[in-house]
Design a protein around this motif. Sequence first.
Motif, PDB file in Angstrom:
ATOM      1  N   TYR B  75      53.460  71.668  29.438  1.00  0.00           N
ATOM      2  CA  TYR B  75      54.574  70.717  29.466  1.00  0.00           C
ATOM      3  C   TYR B  75      55.796  71.271  28.730  1.00  0.00           C
ATOM      4  O   TYR B  75      56.942  71.009  29.086  1.00  0.00           O
ATOM      5  CB  TYR B  75      54.125  69.401  28.829  1.00  0.00           C
ATOM      6  CG  TYR B  75      55.219  68.364  28.768  1.00  0.00           C
ATOM      7  CD1 TYR B  75      55.514  67.568  29.875  1.00  0.00           C
ATOM      8  CD2 TYR B  75      55.977  68.202  27.612  1.00  0.00           C
ATOM      9  CE1 TYR B  75      56.530  66.641  29.826  1.00  0.00           C
ATOM     10  CE2 TYR B  75      56.998  67.274  27.558  1.00  0.00           C
ATOM     11  CZ  TYR B  75      57.268  66.489  28.667  1.00  0.00           C
ATOM     12  OH  TYR B  75      58.278  65.576  28.623  1.00  0.00           O
ATOM     13  N   MET B  76      55.522  72.061  27.694  1.00  0.00           N
ATOM     14  CA  MET B  76      56.597  72.641  26.884  1.00  0.00           C
ATOM     15  C   MET B  76      57.609  73.421  27.716  1.00  0.00           C
ATOM     16  O   MET B  76      58.768  73.566  27.322  1.00  0.00           O
ATOM     17  CB  MET B  76      55.981  73.582  25.856  1.00  0.00           C
ATOM     18  CG  MET B  76      56.291  73.218  24.456  1.00  0.00           C
ATOM     19  SD  MET B  76      55.430  74.336  23.381  1.00  0.00           S
ATOM     20  CE  MET B  76      53.985  73.400  23.045  1.00  0.00           C
ATOM     21  N   GLY B  77      57.178  73.916  28.868  1.00  0.00           N
ATOM     22  CA  GLY B  77      58.094  74.644  29.743  1.00  0.00           C
ATOM     23  C   GLY B  77      59.300  73.828  30.170  1.00  0.00           C
ATOM     24  O   GLY B  77      60.337  74.384  30.539  1.00  0.00           O
ATOM     25  N   ARG B  78      59.143  72.499  30.147  1.00  0.00           N
ATOM     26  CA  ARG B  78      60.295  71.675  30.566  1.00  0.00           C
ATOM     27  C   ARG B  78      60.789  70.760  29.465  1.00  0.00           C
ATOM     28  O   ARG B  78      61.312  69.670  29.744  1.00  0.00           O
ATOM     29  CB  ARG B  78      59.903  70.832  31.785  1.00  0.00           C
ATOM     30  CG  ARG B  78      59.951  71.641  33.046  1.00  0.00           C
ATOM     31  CD  ARG B  78      60.040  70.760  34.273  1.00  0.00           C
ATOM     32  NE  ARG B  78      59.563  71.504  35.433  1.00  0.00           N
ATOM     33  CZ  ARG B  78      59.142  70.943  36.550  1.00  0.00           C
ATOM     34  NH1 ARG B  78      59.119  69.634  36.669  1.00  0.00           N
ATOM     35  NH2 ARG B  78      58.748  71.694  37.549  1.00  0.00           N
ATOM     36  N   LEU B  79      60.634  71.197  28.235  1.00  0.00           N
ATOM     37  CA  LEU B  79      61.130  70.375  27.120  1.00  0.00           C
ATOM     38  C   LEU B  79      62.616  70.094  27.288  1.00  0.00           C
ATOM     39  O   LEU B  79      63.106  69.037  26.902  1.00  0.00           O
ATOM     40  CB  LEU B  79      60.909  71.088  25.780  1.00  0.00           C
ATOM     41  CG  LEU B  79      59.536  70.946  25.131  1.00  0.00           C
ATOM     42  CD1 LEU B  79      59.534  71.627  23.793  1.00  0.00           C
ATOM     43  CD2 LEU B  79      59.153  69.486  24.982  1.00  0.00           C
ATOM     44  N   ARG B 134      52.642  77.623  32.095  1.00  0.00           N
ATOM     45  CA  ARG B 134      53.848  77.116  31.443  1.00  0.00           C
ATOM     46  C   ARG B 134      55.089  77.675  32.127  1.00  0.00           C
ATOM     47  O   ARG B 134      56.027  76.935  32.432  1.00  0.00           O
ATOM     48  CB  ARG B 134      53.851  77.484  29.960  1.00  0.00           C
ATOM     49  CG  ARG B 134      55.090  76.981  29.218  1.00  0.00           C
ATOM     50  CD  ARG B 134      55.124  77.461  27.789  1.00  0.00           C
ATOM     51  NE  ARG B 134      55.073  78.912  27.743  1.00  0.00           N
ATOM     52  CZ  ARG B 134      54.632  79.611  26.702  1.00  0.00           C
ATOM     53  NH1 ARG B 134      54.202  78.988  25.633  1.00  0.00           N
ATOM     54  NH2 ARG B 134      54.602  80.923  26.755  1.00  0.00           N
ATOM     55  N   GLN B 138      57.855  75.641  34.222  1.00  0.00           N
ATOM     56  CA  GLN B 138      59.267  75.740  33.846  1.00  0.00           C
ATOM     57  C   GLN B 138      60.119  76.072  35.064  1.00  0.00           C
ATOM     58  O   GLN B 138      61.182  75.509  35.274  1.00  0.00           O
ATOM     59  CB  GLN B 138      59.441  76.802  32.760  1.00  0.00           C
ATOM     60  CG  GLN B 138      60.863  76.934  32.244  1.00  0.00           C
ATOM     61  CD  GLN B 138      60.976  77.943  31.094  1.00  0.00           C
ATOM     62  OE1 GLN B 138      59.965  78.352  30.527  1.00  0.00           O
ATOM     63  NE2 GLN B 138      62.186  78.330  30.759  1.00  0.00           N
TER      64      GLN B 138
END
Lengths: 508, 218
Positions: B75-79, B134, B138
């Motif tokens: 999820y961090m890929g689209r923070l 990731r 993204q």
Amino acid sequence: MSTPAASVGEVNVRPKYSAMAQTSVTFVGIAVIALYFADVSITTHDPWAEINRMLRGAVTPDFFAVEAIGSALVKTVAFALIGVALGAAAGFVLAQIFHLAIVRVICSFVRAIHELFWALIFLQMLGLTPLTGILAIAIPYAGICAKVYAETLEEAHVPALQAVPSGSSVVSTFFYVRLPDVWTHIVSYTSYRFECGLRSSAVLGFVGLPTLGFYLETAFSEGNYSEASALLITFYVLIASIRYWLRPRLIGVYLLIAPFLLGGGMDIKLSNVMRFLTVDIVPVPLRGSNLLEPSNWHEFANWVTHLLADQALPGIVATLLLTQIALVGTAFLSLAFFPLISAKFLGKKGRLVGHLFLVVVRSTPEFILAYIFLQLWGPSMLPAIIALSLHNGAIIGHLMGRFSNEIILRPDHAKGINLYGYEIVPRIYGQFLAFLFYRWEVIMRETAILGILGIATLGFYVDSALADIRLDRALFLILITALLNVCIDSVSRAIRKRLRLNRAVQNY
Amino acid sequence: MLQLTNENLGYKQGLVLRNISLSIAEGERVALVGESGAGKSTLLTALQNRFHAKAALIPQDVGLVRNLSVFHNIYMGRLNANSTSRNLLNLVWPQKREVDQIKPLVGRLGLADELFKTTGELSGGQQQRTAVCRALYQGGPVVIGDEPVSAVDSNMAGQVMQSLGETFATVVLAMHDVELALKYSSRIIGLKDGEIALDQAANSLSRKDIDFLYASSG
């Protein structure tokens, strides 16, 4: 140094002592001199009879005093939970702005003031209310948590940062990357703080809050040692079993229930709060007088001079004497205690007994130990020295014992006292000094507060000023105490730096 | 799309690559090959700095947050694409919408059962696939990866290369497996002794043409 030519054939064979050894000897020397000036007499008529009665109470705990025990423990836990939770939350927020000098100064100041002093201040302001106890824990804990959390976050090593897509908000990055990296460290530190919070909460009972200390003092003053020992034993069990009942999932539930378990108290009167802030704590010469009038300031200078000379100075001297003696006492006792839990010296059964002993001694707050010894020997520095040395010696001894277990020795290593002196102690001596110097500030804080029990340290003068309802003097003396503490902290930091002592041990 | 002209690249300690000129066009699938220490990572870092925000990244050390789950790491890929409040909500309580978006990705790379395990518990190969997921999540025009399949078994490695090729128009990867590089790339750049020693279309090369990069010099 002589010239190279002169030194030929003349080898200097005198032993050279390391900086650590020199520092140690210096501190022992200071303590010996301090001991000469300190009052360590036993003033009670027949201490042995009293010890006898206490020991009999200790082995016949009266667990049937259920009502008192239950109420004491529930309230002790409730105050600790709420106080530490608020302190940790505030500390966490402050840690985010800890780079600001003003925040650092405020934090070091609020944590230099002991919980009991905070409690005494809030008692004047808010009366005997739950809020007094909560703030007394939450405020100093916020200061210490802010420092430790900020340092922890700073040391976070986060390779994941480079993979975060650019344009992510600071808040998202913080919670997804920086915080998770140090989360386990923060959780373990906070649970350690909670254990400290339980001890703080227990001690708050001595100034009238309804926690363990209150029931303990009552039991002692009535000579009901069986009830006192039952109270203490259940407190040890409570602390030793923290990890079984403080489950992460239950904390939320506990925090919801805790406010209803604090018990009632007087109403907080806003007029009291205002009077405290605007009248009571203003030095008498300036109170309600014209601040532009130079003669008022002249009187104020007199007030300060007298307070410094008659109370602050003797208080500081006594506090320093006691601190230095207790520091060296702590050092000797930790060196004596650590083999009790070290696999290098004792078998499994022996270590179990050692662990039990150290858990009991370090779970008993210095204040309670000092209170007990004071009942035995009467007011002098002796009870305070023994109490501080025992409690802190048990804490450092425990940590050293754990370190010693990690040492790997060659198969043909020495045994017994030679093993102790040649193999183990030299290897952990740096850690030992580091723990000791980190503990210095804590010992000093406790020393000051023990004055409440009648030993002539700074706390004694604070307590007397409060008894005379001279809040301006009390606050001035508390500020002096905090300053002294900040000074000791910076001296300790300088020594640690000079001896290059490990940073990794700072939090305990 | 990207141009390096007579660049000297390296760290403070010393120059790793001298006088590098290189241009990468949109739609190219570039594989960097060469011995370890030849400067592949240095070149990738330089490219990544040029691409700025456009590139999704698979670092050599995978760059995962060990205490968070596979889901959160992906999820961090689209923070940056979601609001902070949405991010925090997903952190405490993964939402159906994002879970549904991420499920097909982990399914494809064989991580379906690990979705809510913390990445610290995973094997090296699983961690690498998480980092790939990731990057896939993204998205964007470019992916830069430093040996993204070094710990992944050969079956899965093909799957990873395939997925990257489908998701990103431009792909730049440092590769240790020459066969894999030849199979999934359009262009091979070989580094040796601090210089570009080889730069050709992949279909004009065979394994033997590349071996000289790995022969000890001198």
